[in-house]
Write an enzyme that holds these catalytic residues in place. Structure first.
Site, mmCIF file in Angstrom:
data_model
loop_
_atom_site.group_PDB
_atom_site.id
_atom_site.type_symbol
_atom_site.label_atom_id
_atom_site.label_comp_id
_atom_site.label_asym_id
_atom_site.label_seq_id
_atom_site.Cartn_x
_atom_site.Cartn_y
_atom_site.Cartn_z
ATOM 1 N N GLU A 1 5.826 -46.302 -81.910
ATOM 2 C CA GLU A 1 5.291 -47.397 -81.105
ATOM 3 C C GLU A 1 4.393 -48.256 -81.993
ATOM 4 O O GLU A 1 3.399 -47.767 -82.539
ATOM 5 C CB GLU A 1 4.497 -46.852 -79.918
ATOM 6 C CG GLU A 1 5.351 -46.138 -78.890
ATOM 7 C CD GLU A 1 4.552 -45.557 -77.734
ATOM 8 O OE1 GLU A 1 5.020 -45.662 -76.584
ATOM 9 O OE2 GLU A 1 3.459 -45.010 -77.982
ATOM 10 N N ASN B 1 3.615 -42.449 -72.996
ATOM 11 C CA ASN B 1 2.669 -41.628 -72.244
ATOM 12 C C ASN B 1 2.338 -42.211 -70.880
ATOM 13 O O ASN B 1 1.801 -41.505 -70.026
ATOM 14 C CB ASN B 1 1.387 -41.424 -73.059
ATOM 15 C CG ASN B 1 1.541 -40.322 -74.085
ATOM 16 O OD1 ASN B 1 2.342 -39.407 -73.916
ATOM 17 N ND2 ASN B 1 0.790 -40.409 -75.164
ATOM 18 N N HIS C 1 2.068 -45.467 -83.631
ATOM 19 C CA HIS C 1 2.082 -44.174 -82.948
ATOM 20 C C HIS C 1 3.388 -43.455 -83.241
ATOM 21 O O HIS C 1 4.424 -43.752 -82.648
ATOM 22 C CB HIS C 1 1.893 -44.369 -81.437
ATOM 23 C CG HIS C 1 1.897 -43.085 -80.677
ATOM 24 N ND1 HIS C 1 2.315 -42.986 -79.370
ATOM 25 C CD2 HIS C 1 1.551 -41.815 -81.056
ATOM 26 C CE1 HIS C 1 2.217 -41.736 -78.974
ATOM 27 N NE2 HIS C 1 1.764 -41.010 -79.969
ATOM 28 N N SER D 1 -2.585 -41.818 -79.995
ATOM 29 C CA SER D 1 -1.609 -41.745 -78.920
ATOM 30 C C SER D 1 -2.149 -42.280 -77.611
ATOM 31 O O SER D 1 -1.393 -42.454 -76.657
ATOM 32 C CB SER D 1 -1.167 -40.286 -78.717
ATOM 33 O OG SER D 1 -2.281 -39.484 -78.340
#
Length: 508
Positions: free
Chosen positions: A156, A194, A144, A123
């Protein structure tokens, strides 16, 4: 490049929550799957847990018994790395430690066929760094998934510097075949979600630190006005304060201390105290069975309001006027400079300035009340306002009475630039714009990632297009002016598109 065929052999390394979830997704998509973990019996236990969960779906009529039995047959534990040698795709889901991942992929490269695709579920770690020691770094990419993998749609697809674009496209199409919403992203700190999500937490934390509002009120505003599923404080309590704080620190460090990602001292104090959220029974909120949940602050008025005056239009707050009329308020329309007048009060949508500053700049006196942003003013149940401390009590009461007449709960924040929802959305859009500018991902993929990965009501760039880039740019400029900080610097791409009069999705 075509997606992997349904007969392609998938291996997953790591039988924790993420690895087991990914293995379940692959098996449900029809692939033979091997699950490996270095803890004796862990893979078999994870498969038994998957079988139990799917059995519950059979009992509820959501899955056929024959489908469950087919998944059981396709999903098998592996005893050692050598059993994975004939795999077509190997997905690593071990602990987030770069040296351990590098060592694992070096072993897999020596063991597996040359056409086996290697993928990491990291991540936050760099795919480029992970692949650097391989003889054929082009075969390693990121996949991800989001937790829980069988439920969350987003994946992702992460490209390292050496990753083969054809393999990235193969994985993208494979994830689509698995029923996921894949997005392409370069291997940069935080990837899409993120990174772009940091302001969602950061702006609420700053507002709390400045005393603009309390946790319950700020959370309620993001939910009930902004349309987000959860506010920042309840969401970080759910994620775990330690995890959320660590990600923020990691992104902040990776971007060489960029103030846009600055961690919060308030959150650090929670982590230091061991108040990590739901998992410890206490974070921003208390989670004991008998713990009271604090209520959001609200103002109320006993005054009766029958009419107001609209001068000009309210820009993105124009639907509020329709709501007032739908609730029986007579709206008298006149030419003017975008405001509502009720009694002694003047109501205007925030443009990012302090109420006191804007009143002084525009000669509006002390009775200016600023309105926060709402996802849909016609449907919102709550709205934030701010005003200077010099406002006449009667004017404040009249403003509250008007909004209350429209069925809105009114929460007052201190005189703070851009209030709560507007500030959060502006900073989310700004971060997303910079991600597009830097080639991390396309505008369409960023918006899809934020909707599918963290359940935002709109993609931040679609929201920017809806509000208009020029007014949104002004909000950021006023935020930067109020604080004098680089944290609020507008993205060059936002400036460029605003100057050209184009939206982000016009240029996608």
């Amino acid at each position: 490049m075509d997606p992997l065929s349904q007969n392609a052999r998938i291996a997953v390394i790591g039988a924790g929550a993420m690895g087991a979830g990914i293995a379940q997704v692959a098996a449900q998509a029809g692939h033979p799957v091997l699950l490996l973990d270095n803890r004796p019996g862990a893979a078999a236990q994870a498969i038994a847990a998957i079988d139990q969960r799917l059995g519950q779906r059979v009992l509820k009529g959501k899955l056929e018994q024959s489908a469950l039995e087919a998944i059981r047959q396709r999903l098998q534990p592996a005893q050692n790395l050598e059993q994975l040698a004939d795999s077509d795709l190997i997905i690593e889901a071990i602990a987030e430690q770069l040296p351990a991942k590098q060592q694992l992929f070096a072993e897999l490269e020596a063991l597996c066929r040359a056409d086996c695709i290697l993928a990491s579920n990291t991540s936050s770690l760099s795919i480029t760094a992970m692949a650097a020691g391989l003889r054929h770094p082009q075969r390693l990419l990121g996949l991800h998934f989001f937790n829980p993998a069988p439920v969350m749609a987003l994946v992702e697809v992460v490209h390292g510097l050496a990753s083969d674009p054809a393999l990235a496209q193969c994985l993208y199409r494979t994830m689509s075949r698995w029923g996921k919403h894949p997005v392409h992203t370069r291997s940069t700190p935080g990837f899409i979600v993120n990174r772009v999500a940091r302001p969602f937490y950061g702006e609420s934390l700053r507002l709390l630190q400045e005393g603009a509002g309390d946790c319950a009120t700020l959370d309620a505003l993001l939910r009930e006005a902004g349309g987000f599923a959860m506010g920042a404080f309840e969401l970080t309590d759910l994620i775990g304060q330690d995890i959320n704080y660590a990600v923020t620190c990691s992104v902040h460090s990776a971007y060489y201390g960029d103030p846009r990602f600055q961690p919060s001292l308030i959150q650090k104090e929670l982590v230091d105290a061991g108040y990590l959220g739901r998992k410890t029974g206490r974070g921003f909120y208390a989670y004991a069975e008998d713990a009271p949940r604090p209520a959001a602050a609200r103002l109320s008025s006993d005054s009766a309001v029958e009419h107001c005056v609209l001068e000009g239009d309210l820009g993105w707050a124009a639907p509020l006027v329709q709501r007032l009329e739908a609730h029986g308020v007579q709206v008298i329309r006149r030419d003017g400079r975008s405001m509502l007048r009720v009694g002694e009060a003047i109501l205007m949508p925030s443009d990012g300035r302090l109420a006191g500053q804007r009143a002084r700049d525009e000669g509006l006196g002390n009775n200016l009340v600023l309105l926060d942003l709402a996802l849909d003013y016609r449907q919102a149940s709550r709205l934030a306002i701010s005003c200077s401390s010099a406002i006449a009590p009667q004017a404040l009461d009249q403003a509250v009475a008007l909004l209350q007449r429209a069925g809105l709960q009114v929460s007052r924040l201190s005189d703070t630039p851009a209030l709560a929802v507007l500030r959060t959305v502006a900073m989310l859009a700004n971060e997303a714009a910079d991600a597009v500018l830097q080639g991390v991902a396309s505008a369409a993929d960023i918006d899809l990632a934020m909707r599918s990965g963290v359940n935002y009501p709109l993609g931040p760039l679609a929201w920017a297009d809806r509000l208009g880039l020029e007014p949104l740019l002004k909000v950021l400029e006023h935020l930067q002016g109020a604080y004098g900080e680089e944290r609020y610097r507008p993205s060059l791409l936002l400036r460029r598109h605003a100057a050209q009069g184009r939206g982000f999705h016009d240029c996608a």
